[in-house]
Design a protein around this motif. Structure first.
Motif, PDB file in Angstrom:
ATOM      1  N   HIS A  35      -4.207  -8.413  11.450  1.00  0.00           N
ATOM      2  CA  HIS A  35      -5.039  -7.726  10.456  1.00  0.00           C
ATOM      3  C   HIS A  35      -4.684  -6.231  10.390  1.00  0.00           C
ATOM      4  CE1 HIS A  35      -8.487  -6.851   7.968  1.00  0.00           C
ATOM      5  NE2 HIS A  35      -8.933  -5.969   8.854  1.00  0.00           N
ATOM      6  N   GLN A  36      -4.519  -5.626  11.564  1.00  0.00           N
ATOM      7  CA  GLN A  36      -4.143  -4.211  11.615  1.00  0.00           C
ATOM      8  C   GLN A  36      -2.788  -3.996  10.935  1.00  0.00           C
ATOM      9  OE1 GLN A  36      -5.904  -1.770  12.543  1.00  0.00           O
ATOM     10  NE2 GLN A  36      -4.753  -0.157  13.568  1.00  0.00           N
ATOM     11  N   ARG A  37      -1.890  -4.940  11.132  1.00  0.00           N
ATOM     12  CA  ARG A  37      -0.556  -4.834  10.528  1.00  0.00           C
ATOM     13  C   ARG A  37      -0.650  -4.860   9.005  1.00  0.00           C
ATOM     14  NH1 ARG A  37       4.261  -5.218  12.857  1.00  0.00           N
ATOM     15  NH2 ARG A  37       6.069  -5.792  11.589  1.00  0.00           N
ATOM     16  N   SER A  38      -1.512  -5.703   8.475  1.00  0.00           N
ATOM     17  CA  SER A  38      -1.663  -5.779   7.022  1.00  0.00           C
ATOM     18  C   SER A  38      -2.180  -4.458   6.458  1.00  0.00           C
ATOM     19  CB  SER A  38      -2.604  -6.925   6.637  1.00  0.00           C
ATOM     20  OG  SER A  38      -3.941  -6.649   7.002  1.00  0.00           O
ATOM     21  N   LYS A  39      -3.102  -3.807   7.175  1.00  0.00           N
ATOM     22  CA  LYS A  39      -3.632  -2.516   6.728  1.00  0.00           C
ATOM     23  C   LYS A  39      -2.531  -1.458   6.685  1.00  0.00           C
ATOM     24  CE  LYS A  39      -8.046  -3.659   6.479  1.00  0.00           C
ATOM     25  NZ  LYS A  39      -8.788  -3.661   5.204  1.00  0.00           N
ATOM     26  N   SER A  40      -1.692  -1.434   7.722  1.00  0.00           N
ATOM     27  CA  SER A  40      -0.615  -0.446   7.769  1.00  0.00           C
ATOM     28  C   SER A  40       0.412  -0.686   6.679  1.00  0.00           C
ATOM     29  CB  SER A  40       0.065  -0.484   9.145  1.00  0.00           C
ATOM     30  OG  SER A  40      -0.834  -0.098  10.159  1.00  0.00           O
ATOM     31  N   LEU A  41       0.732  -1.940   6.434  1.00  0.00           N
ATOM     32  CA  LEU A  41       1.719  -2.253   5.403  1.00  0.00           C
ATOM     33  C   LEU A  41       1.243  -1.811   4.020  1.00  0.00           C
ATOM     34  CD1 LEU A  41       2.942  -5.769   6.570  1.00  0.00           C
ATOM     35  CD2 LEU A  41       4.362  -3.726   6.307  1.00  0.00           C
ATOM     36  N   VAL A  42      -0.023  -2.032   3.726  1.00  0.00           N
ATOM     37  CA  VAL A  42      -0.551  -1.628   2.418  1.00  0.00           C
ATOM     38  C   VAL A  42      -0.388  -0.122   2.218  1.00  0.00           C
ATOM     39  CG1 VAL A  42      -2.656  -1.377   1.064  1.00  0.00           C
ATOM     40  CG2 VAL A  42      -2.149  -3.557   2.166  1.00  0.00           C
ATOM     41  N   VAL A  43      -0.700   0.654   3.259  1.00  0.00           N
ATOM     42  CA  VAL A  43      -0.550   2.109   3.170  1.00  0.00           C
ATOM     43  C   VAL A  43       0.909   2.481   2.939  1.00  0.00           C
ATOM     44  CG1 VAL A  43      -0.745   4.283   4.451  1.00  0.00           C
ATOM     45  CG2 VAL A  43      -2.580   2.596   4.585  1.00  0.00           C
ATOM     46  N   LEU A  44       1.810   1.850   3.659  1.00  0.00           N
ATOM     47  CA  LEU A  44       3.241   2.162   3.541  1.00  0.00           C
ATOM     48  C   LEU A  44       3.788   1.750   2.182  1.00  0.00           C
ATOM     49  CD1 LEU A  44       4.316   1.124   7.135  1.00  0.00           C
ATOM     50  CD2 LEU A  44       4.370   3.442   6.207  1.00  0.00           C
ATOM     51  N   TRP A  45       3.312   0.629   1.661  1.00  0.00           N
ATOM     52  CA  TRP A  45       3.758   0.191   0.332  1.00  0.00           C
ATOM     53  C   TRP A  45       3.234   1.121  -0.757  1.00  0.00           C
ATOM     54  CZ3 TRP A  45       2.137  -5.559   1.414  1.00  0.00           C
ATOM     55  CH2 TRP A  45       3.110  -6.161   2.216  1.00  0.00           C
TER      56      TRP A  45
ATOM     57  N   LEU B 210       7.808   2.381   2.280  1.00  0.00           N
ATOM     58  CA  LEU B 210       8.428   1.111   2.650  1.00  0.00           C
ATOM     59  C   LEU B 210       8.632   0.283   1.400  1.00  0.00           C
ATOM     60  CD1 LEU B 210       9.167   0.013   5.495  1.00  0.00           C
ATOM     61  CD2 LEU B 210       7.038  -1.278   5.448  1.00  0.00           C
ATOM     62  N   ASP B 211       9.790  -0.334   1.293  1.00  0.00           N
ATOM     63  CA  ASP B 211      10.087  -1.177   0.134  1.00  0.00           C
ATOM     64  C   ASP B 211       9.327  -2.501   0.274  1.00  0.00           C
ATOM     65  OD1 ASP B 211      11.533  -2.134  -2.227  1.00  0.00           O
ATOM     66  OD2 ASP B 211      12.549  -3.449  -0.806  1.00  0.00           O
ATOM     67  N   PRO B 212       8.445  -2.818  -0.663  1.00  0.00           N
ATOM     68  CA  PRO B 212       7.624  -4.031  -0.529  1.00  0.00           C
ATOM     69  C   PRO B 212       8.444  -5.315  -0.490  1.00  0.00           C
ATOM     70  CG  PRO B 212       6.731  -2.574  -2.217  1.00  0.00           C
ATOM     71  CD  PRO B 212       8.078  -2.037  -1.857  1.00  0.00           C
ATOM     72  N   VAL B 213       9.495  -5.396  -1.286  1.00  0.00           N
ATOM     73  CA  VAL B 213      10.266  -6.635  -1.362  1.00  0.00           C
ATOM     74  C   VAL B 213      10.999  -6.898  -0.054  1.00  0.00           C
ATOM     75  CG1 VAL B 213      12.143  -7.829  -2.544  1.00  0.00           C
ATOM     76  CG2 VAL B 213      10.528  -6.412  -3.858  1.00  0.00           C
ATOM     77  N   GLN B 214      11.755  -5.923   0.411  1.00  0.00           N
ATOM     78  CA  GLN B 214      12.519  -6.110   1.646  1.00  0.00           C
ATOM     79  C   GLN B 214      11.606  -6.303   2.852  1.00  0.00           C
ATOM     80  OE1 GLN B 214      15.301  -2.972   2.517  1.00  0.00           O
ATOM     81  NE2 GLN B 214      15.624  -3.660   4.616  1.00  0.00           N
ATOM     82  N   SER B 215      10.561  -5.464   2.938  1.00  0.00           N
ATOM     83  CA  SER B 215       9.681  -5.549   4.104  1.00  0.00           C
ATOM     84  C   SER B 215       8.894  -6.857   4.115  1.00  0.00           C
ATOM     85  CB  SER B 215       8.724  -4.355   4.147  1.00  0.00           C
ATOM     86  OG  SER B 215       7.896  -4.322   3.005  1.00  0.00           O
ATOM     87  N   LYS B 216       8.537  -7.384   2.942  1.00  0.00           N
ATOM     88  CA  LYS B 216       7.832  -8.668   2.911  1.00  0.00           C
ATOM     89  C   LYS B 216       8.719  -9.791   3.425  1.00  0.00           C
ATOM     90  CE  LYS B 216       3.877  -8.877  -0.175  1.00  0.00           C
ATOM     91  NZ  LYS B 216       3.219  -9.610  -1.256  1.00  0.00           N
ATOM     92  N   ASP B 217       9.994  -9.756   3.074  1.00  0.00           N
ATOM     93  CA  ASP B 217      10.910 -10.768   3.589  1.00  0.00           C
ATOM     94  C   ASP B 217      10.977 -10.703   5.117  1.00  0.00           C
ATOM     95  OD1 ASP B 217      11.476 -11.757   1.093  1.00  0.00           O
ATOM     96  OD2 ASP B 217      13.318 -10.591   0.823  1.00  0.00           O
ATOM     97  N   GLU B 218      10.985  -9.488   5.653  1.00  0.00           N
ATOM     98  CA  GLU B 218      10.995  -9.329   7.108  1.00  0.00           C
ATOM     99  C   GLU B 218       9.697  -9.834   7.730  1.00  0.00           C
ATOM    100  OE1 GLU B 218      11.697  -5.181   7.472  1.00  0.00           O
ATOM    101  OE2 GLU B 218      13.844  -5.315   6.977  1.00  0.00           O
ATOM    102  N   GLU B 219       8.575  -9.609   7.036  1.00  0.00           N
ATOM    103  CA  GLU B 219       7.290 -10.094   7.524  1.00  0.00           C
ATOM    104  C   GLU B 219       7.224 -11.612   7.520  1.00  0.00           C
ATOM    105  OE1 GLU B 219       4.655  -8.132   8.851  1.00  0.00           O
ATOM    106  OE2 GLU B 219       6.420  -6.841   8.832  1.00  0.00           O
TER     107      GLU B 219
END
Length: 329
Positions: A198-208, A213-222
Motif C-alpha cells: 500500500h505504501q508503495r502505491s502511494k509513492s508511485l502515484v506521487v512519482l508519476w 517516474l515514467d508510468p509506462v516503464q515503471s508499471k512494467d517493472e511493478e
C-alpha cells in the motif's frame, strides 16, 4: 496452553499474588483520583509527573494524555525558553518510545508523538532567520524510530500510517524514490506485507504525477515484481490486491491480455488457486466491458471459472452465481 504442565500454587502463594494485584489496582485508582478530582485546572509540574505515573500504568487513558498536553501548553511552556521547550518535547518523545515498545498499537501514544513534533519550536536564528534545526532533527529521529518499530513488526499498520504522516510533514521532504527502495526491502523480506504494498502505491502515484517516474516503464517493472510475489505465494491476497491496483480500470487492452496470460500460466501450475480464478474472472470482465463486449468466448471462460469457484469456495457461492447471471451467457 496445550501440553504445558501447570504448576499448582499453594494457598499462601495465591494469597500473595492476589495481594500484589490488589496493591496495583489500589495504586492505579489513587493515581486516577489524584489526577481527575482536582477542582480547578492544575498546570503544575507535580500534576505533570502524576500524569506520567498514571500513563505508565494505563497508556490508553486518552483523557490523561490530553491533560498532560494542557499542562505543557498552559503551565510549563510559558515559563520556558525555546531551547527548554525543545528539550521537554524531546523527553516526551523518549518517554513515549519506551511506551511503544510495550504497547506498539496504542493509538494515543502515536497521537501524542505527532503532537510533540508539531510543537517543536524554531531553532536559533541564522542570519536573522529562524532555523529549522531543532524541528528537522526531531523529525529525522522520528523516521528512524518508526523504522525500528517496523523492523520489530513489519505489519504494524499504526506504524505504517505514522510513517506516512512523518514523511508528509518533515520540514525537508525526502525523495519518494527512497521510499520505493524502502518498500522494496520490506516486500522482499515478506511478500505478504500488505502495508508495504500500500505504501508503495502511494509513492508511485506521487512519482508519476510529479513526472519523476515514467508510468509506462515503471508499471512494467511493478508487474514483474508483483508477479514474483504471486508465483511465490498464490494464496496470499496482498500481492493480488496490489496487482489489481496496477491494472486499474482495465483500459489498456495489451496490458490486460498480457497479465491474463501470466495468471493463466500460474493457474495451470496451481489449479486450485482461488485468487488466480477470481482475478481471471475480474480481468476478463474488464475486457468484456472495455474492449470486447460481444465476445462469447470470454463470457464462456468466465462462466467456467465461476463454476469452479462455486465448488472450490462454497461460502461465496451466491456471489459467484450472481456474477454468472450478470454475464447473461
Amino acid at each position: 496452553m496445550h501440553n504445558v504442565k501447570r504448576t499448582r500454587q499453594s494457598p499462601e502463594a495465591l494469597a500473595e499474588t492476589k495481594l500484589r494485584e490488589k496493591s496495583k489496582i489500589d495504586e492505579y485508582l489513587t493515581l486516577t483520583d489524584d489526577v481527575l478530582s482536582r477542582k480547578k485546572p492544575d498546570w503544575s509540574k507535580d500534576a505533570f509527573q502524576l500524569t506520567q505515573s498514571l500513563l505508565q500504568i494505563n497508556p490508553e487513558f486518552y483523557t490523561v494524555w490530553n491533560y498532560r498536553r494542557n499542562i505543557l501548553l498552559n503551565g510549563i511552556f510559558p515559563q520556558s525558553t525555546p531551547e527548554e521547550i525543545n528539550n521537554l518535547l524531546s523527553n516526551e518523545l523518549s518517554m513515549t518510545t519506551a511506551a511503544l515498545k510495550a504497547h506498539p498499537k496504542v493509538y494515543w501514544i502515536w497521537n501524542h508523538r505527532s503532537w510533540c513534533l508539531e510543537n517543536v519550536p524554531d531553532g536559533p536564528e541564522r542570519n536573522g532567520t529562524p532555523s529549522i534545526e531543532w524541528r528537522q532533527a526531531n523529525w529525522d529521529k522520528e523516521l528512524f524510530v518508526v523504522e525500528r518499530m517496523l523492523d520489530a513488526d513489519a505489519r504494524n499498520f499504526h506504524a505504517w500510517n505514522y510513517r506516512r504522516y512523518v514523511l508528509a510533514n518533515m520540514p525537508t521532504r525526502r525523495n519518494e524514490t527512497s521510499e520505493l527502495t524502502y518498500t522494496s526491502r520490506k516486500i522482499g523480506a515478506n511478500f505478504s506485507n500488505f502495508s508495504a504494498w500500500h505504501q508503495r502505491s502511494k509513492s508511485l502515484v506521487v512519482l508519476w504525477e510529479s513526472g519523476q517516474l515514467d508510468p509506462v516503464q515503471s508499471k512494467d517493472e511493478e508487474f514483474e515484481l508483483v508477479s514474483n510475489a504471486l508465483y511465490t505465494d498464490p494464496d496470499d491476497q496482498s500481492a493480488w490486491i496490489y496487482h489489481r491496483w496496477l491494472i486499474g480500470s482495465g483500459e489498456n487492452k495489451e496490458q490486460l491480455e498480457r497479465e491474463i496470460q501470466v495468471i493463466t500460466e500460474l493457474l495451470q501450475e496451481q489449479p486450485d488457486s482461488k485468487w488466480s480464478m477470481e482475478s481471471l474472472v475480474h480481468y476478463k470482465r474488464l475486457l468484456l466491458q472495455h474492449h470486447s463486449p460481444d465476445s462469447k468466448a470470454l463470457k464462456r471462460e468466465c462462466v467456467e471459472l465461476l463454476s469452479r469457484l462455486m465448488d472450490l469456495d462454497p461460502i461465496r457461492y451466491f456471489r459467484y452465481r450472481d456474477l454468472t447471471r450478470d454475464l447473461d451467457y
